[in-house]
Design a protein around this motif. Structure first.
Motif, PDB file in Angstrom:
ATOM      1  N   THR A 127       0.841  -1.206   0.000  1.00  0.00           N
ATOM      2  CA  THR A 127       0.000   0.000   0.000  1.00  0.00           C
ATOM      3  C   THR A 127       0.875   1.255   0.000  1.00  0.00           C
TER       4      THR A 127
ATOM      5  N   VAL B 141      -1.718  11.488   7.337  1.00  0.00           N
ATOM      6  CA  VAL B 141      -2.685  11.398   8.437  1.00  0.00           C
ATOM      7  C   VAL B 141      -2.889   9.917   8.734  1.00  0.00           C
ATOM      8  N   GLY B 142      -2.362   9.464   9.874  1.00  0.00           N
ATOM      9  CA  GLY B 142      -2.409   8.033  10.211  1.00  0.00           C
ATOM     10  C   GLY B 142      -1.002   7.481  10.222  1.00  0.00           C
ATOM     11  N   ALA B 143      -0.708   6.670  11.253  1.00  0.00           N
ATOM     12  CA  ALA B 143       0.674   6.202  11.415  1.00  0.00           C
ATOM     13  C   ALA B 143       0.721   4.716  11.779  1.00  0.00           C
TER      14      ALA B 143
ATOM     15  N   ILE C 176       1.577  -0.653   8.980  1.00  0.00           N
ATOM     16  CA  ILE C 176       1.485  -1.223   7.637  1.00  0.00           C
ATOM     17  C   ILE C 176       1.209  -0.164   6.564  1.00  0.00           C
TER      18      ILE C 176
ATOM     19  N   ASN D  19      -1.233  11.350  13.967  1.00  0.00           N
ATOM     20  CA  ASN D  19      -2.014  10.218  14.469  1.00  0.00           C
ATOM     21  C   ASN D  19      -3.211  10.759  15.246  1.00  0.00           C
ATOM     22  N   LYS D  20      -3.958   9.870  15.885  1.00  0.00           N
ATOM     23  CA  LYS D  20      -5.217  10.325  16.508  1.00  0.00           C
ATOM     24  C   LYS D  20      -4.972  11.293  17.671  1.00  0.00           C
TER      25      LYS D  20
ATOM     26  N   ALA E 253      -6.351   7.135   7.913  1.00  0.00           N
ATOM     27  CA  ALA E 253      -6.764   7.160   9.318  1.00  0.00           C
ATOM     28  C   ALA E 253      -7.823   6.107   9.616  1.00  0.00           C
TER      29      ALA E 253
ATOM     30  N   VAL F 125     -10.989   6.655   9.106  1.00  0.00           N
ATOM     31  CA  VAL F 125     -12.156   7.402   9.610  1.00  0.00           C
ATOM     32  C   VAL F 125     -12.925   7.948   8.398  1.00  0.00           C
TER      33      VAL F 125
ATOM     34  N   GLY G 190      -8.131   5.284   2.751  1.00  0.00           N
ATOM     35  CA  GLY G 190      -9.243   4.664   3.488  1.00  0.00           C
ATOM     36  C   GLY G 190     -10.194   3.878   2.602  1.00  0.00           C
ATOM     37  N   ILE G 191     -10.721   2.804   3.151  1.00  0.00           N
ATOM     38  CA  ILE G 191     -11.771   2.035   2.460  1.00  0.00           C
ATOM     39  C   ILE G 191     -12.877   1.743   3.466  1.00  0.00           C
ATOM     40  N   HIS G 192     -14.091   2.169   3.138  1.00  0.00           N
ATOM     41  CA  HIS G 192     -15.243   1.913   4.009  1.00  0.00           C
ATOM     42  C   HIS G 192     -16.391   1.429   3.153  1.00  0.00           C
TER      43      HIS G 192
END
Ligand code: NAD
Length: 282
Positions: free
Chosen positions: A138, A161-163, A166, A186-187, A206, A208, A227-229
């Motif tokens: 990724t 944004v996000g740590a 992976i 991170n958050k 993230a 989110v 992100g995948i939602h």
């Protein structure tokens, strides 16, 4: 002017064509050995589609199934057998593993030169040191997509944004290797929005839904949505969206990845490229 779309499907298709070409010309087989434990429906579907994708580019796919009740010893035993087999050059372990099995411990057993998902911490370490290694798929996909925009990474201000181990951390490291200036959030990060608004390149991983909208984005920036939602849509359909509110963000960004059709297909293509690298050399 609305953002230009960074089309992950089209880019993935050209990567697959290059992999197919390499495999055809290599004159020796390329093969992916994947371990699947139990019968998780999503993992089963993923394994089947992976088999088809490998076949399309001429990579043989061998699925090693272990029963649902397998513990660490059985799974580790299978990974070690694959490590020792000289005919096996590319290994991955499907998730999820049964409850109670330490995923990172299993991943750290995969021989680093056969670890085509780049999940062994040794490979992450090699990425940090700039050594030749199999890079997490990724993260590699994100950087390829940024580069496809034509933006020069050296000197660019990048915000991730996000740590996670992976995604976010390896993305930040790859961007550092490209001599960008990198902020990793991170958050717990204070005022992530203000930091993001300074970014020439904004990578959002993230987990989110719709965290990032136009207010987070510097006009003209490159925005990569990892992100995948999946949520239920009208009439029994499924809607797939990302961490970025695409409609609002694409009015401000210069380049943006869609979800679906952005990072996802490129991640699959990067796995194939890692398999080709592991089996045929770089
Ligand atoms: P994760 O839950 O392991 O990590 C999320 C990270 O985001 C953490 O570092 C957390 O501190 C940070 N975070 C959470 N809320 C935040 C906030 N409001 N502001 C700043 N940081 C925040 O998730 P992950 O495995 O890295 O995955 C992230 C997303 O990417 C998920 O939606 C996942 O489904 C998706 N994903 C997509 C691909 C792909 O191929 N497209 C691959 C892996 C993951």
């Amino acid at each position: 002017m609305p953002a230009a779309i960074l089309d992950g499907k089209a880019l993935a298709s050209s990567v697959r064509a290059l992999v197919r070409d390499r495999v055809t010309k290599a004159g020796r087989p390329a093969r992916l050995d994947a371990v699947l434990v139990g019968a998780d429906p999503a993992a089963e579907l993923y394994a089947q589609s992976q088999g088809r994708t490998c076949a399309e580019v001429g990579i043989e796919y061998r699925l090693h199934r272990l029963p649902a009740g397998s513990g660490f010893e059985e799974i580790a035993g299978r990974v070690l057998l694959l490590n020792e087999d000289d005919a096996v050059r590319a290994i991955m372990v499907h998730l999820p593993l049964p409850a109670g099995v330490d995923v990172e411990r299993v991943q750290s057993l995969i021989s680093p030169e056969k670890d085509v998902e780049g999940v062994n911490p040794a490979n992450i370490g090699n990425v940090v040191y700039g050594r030749r290694s199999l890079v997490p798929c990724t993260a590699r996909a994100v950087v390829e997509l940024v580069e496809s925009s034509g933006v020069k990474l050296a000197g660019a201000h990048c915000v991730v944004v996000g740590a996670s181990n992976i995604v976010g951390k390896p993305v930040a490291v790859l961007l550092m290797r490209a001599e960008a200036t990198v902020v990793s959030g991170n958050k717990h990060t204070r005022d992530m929005k203000a930091l993001s608004r300074q970014a020439d390149v904004l990578v959002v991983a993230a987990g989110v839904p719709h965290l990032v909208d136009a207010d987070w984005i510097k006009p003209g920036a490159v925005v990569i949505d990892v992100g995948i939602h999946r949520t239920p849509g009208p009439g029994g359909t499924t809607v797939t969206s990302g961490d970025v509110d695409f409609a609002s963000a694409s009015a401000v960004a210069g380049f943006i990845t869609p979800v679906p059709g952005g990072v996802g297909p490129m991640t699959v293509a990067m796995l194939l490229r890692n398999v080709a690298d592991a089996c045929l050399g770089r």
